[in-house]
Write a protein that holds these residues in place. Structure first.
Motif, PDB file in Angstrom:
ATOM      1  N   GLU A 208       0.862  -1.183   0.000  1.00 19.24           N
ATOM      2  CA  GLU A 208       0.000   0.000   0.000  1.00 19.24           C
ATOM      3  C   GLU A 208       0.905   1.244   0.000  1.00 19.24           C
ATOM      4  N   THR A 210       1.218   4.571   1.120  1.00 14.27           N
ATOM      5  CA  THR A 210       0.517   5.379   2.118  1.00 14.27           C
ATOM      6  C   THR A 210       0.718   6.879   1.912  1.00 14.27           C
ATOM      7  N   GLU A 228       3.872   0.396   2.427  1.00 17.17           N
ATOM      8  CA  GLU A 228       3.633  -0.460   3.586  1.00 17.17           C
ATOM      9  C   GLU A 228       3.300  -1.881   3.140  1.00 17.17           C
ATOM     10  N   SER A 273       6.865  -0.407   7.074  1.00 14.82           N
ATOM     11  CA  SER A 273       6.950   0.491   5.906  1.00 14.82           C
ATOM     12  C   SER A 273       8.399   0.753   5.508  1.00 14.82           C
TER      13      SER A 273
END
Length: 300
Positions: A208, A210, A228, A273
């Motif tokens: 993802e 972010t 992430e 992350s």
């Protein structure tokens, strides 16, 4: 990467002027070599007509409206200058100065002032060199290269410096025009930097994106992104690519960077992350309308 750029007008007069410029340079050199002999013959106390003309040109200052144009270094060509009428409101060129570099190239430096009450972003100066018929021979751009000038606040100023390094024949140039560009900070929407929008293309189910942000700092432009691990397994490496598009949504270029598991970087566990930075090189940022960030993973 932001740096000074040069655009040469593809036209007949520029090609013809190249030959004329080479011939003119040889004649000038011959004259300079002959001058010392003439001075010695006169006892070394007599100034030549060329010396007198040069000294006069070195101190010449002309005024055009509220703007001042100065010539320096003595052997700078006599070129008339003006500021384009369609430059942004409240961005003004307070002075301009032609000069010659140690390498012999001619340049133009000047000061841009923000006389308004709002902040400007992405200010740049473009100088067009023209012949006696008003045709454009060369165009040069000096984009802001210092972090302090990425934002030009109300009442502040910025000095541009354009060197005509690739102008093969300055003898054909009789005039120049300075055109300014800039964007009011109030006209930029959230997530937009200098008129450029960013999007995330999340096609990898394990990742993802972010956050992502475009940054212009000194002579470097880059996108930073945070990715992430949204899956259930450790990730060995992440490749982040940034694709640049123009206003017609045509693809301009693709840049990438990879973060991978190594001695210094541990595997990306679920929920953790990585921060990635992707730099742009050899791209004209004025052509870019938007960018798209994409991330792809390799599992351990």
């Amino acid at each position: 990467m932001f740096r000074r750029k040069f655009l040469k007008a593809a036209s007949g007069p520029a090609v013809v002027g190249l030959t004329a410029g080479c011939m003119g340079g040889e004649e000038s050199q011959a004259t300079e070599q002959a001058t010392p002999d003439e001075t010695d013959a006169a006892g070394g106390d007599t100034a030549t007509a060329e010396d007198t003309a040069t000294d006069t040109e070195a101190t010449e200052t002309t005024s055009e409206g509220d703007e001042e144009t100065t010539t320096s270094e003595g052997d700078v060509p006599d070129i008339e200058g003006q500021v384009a009428e369609d430059s942004p409101e409240n961005l003004e060129v307070s002075n301009r100065e032609l000069y010659r570099t140690d390498g012999g190239a001619v340049g133009l430096r000047g000061t841009v002032e923000n006389t308004g009450e709002e902040t400007y972003r992405y200010v740049e100066a473009e100088v067009t060199l023209q012949d006696d018929e008003g045709d454009a021979l060369y165009e040069f751009i000096d984009e802001q290269e210092e972090e302090s000038t990425v934002t030009l606040d109300a009442g502040s100023s910025w000095q541009f410096d354009v060197v005509f390094e690739e102008a093969d024949d300055m003898s054909a140039v009789t005039a120049y025009t300075v055109a300014l560009e800039g964007v009011l900070a109030s006209e930029l929407t959230p997530g937009e930097v200098d008129g450029i929008y960013g999007d995330a293309d999340e096609v990898d189910p394990n990742l993802e994106i972010t956050s992502h942000e475009l940054t212009r700092e000194e002579s470097t432009t880059y996108v930073t992104a945070t990715v992430e691990n949204a899956g259930g397994e450790n990730i060995q490496s992440v490749e982040v690519t940034v694709t640049l598009y123009d206003a017609d949504d045509g693809e301009l270029d693709v840049f990438d960077n990879t973060v991978e598991e190594s001695e210094d970087v541990e595997a990306l566990a679920p929920g953790e992350s990585w921060d990635v930075q992707v730099e742009f090189e050899d791209i004209d940022m004025r052509e870019i309308a938007r960018y798209v960030v994409r991330a792809d993973s390799t599992l351990v």
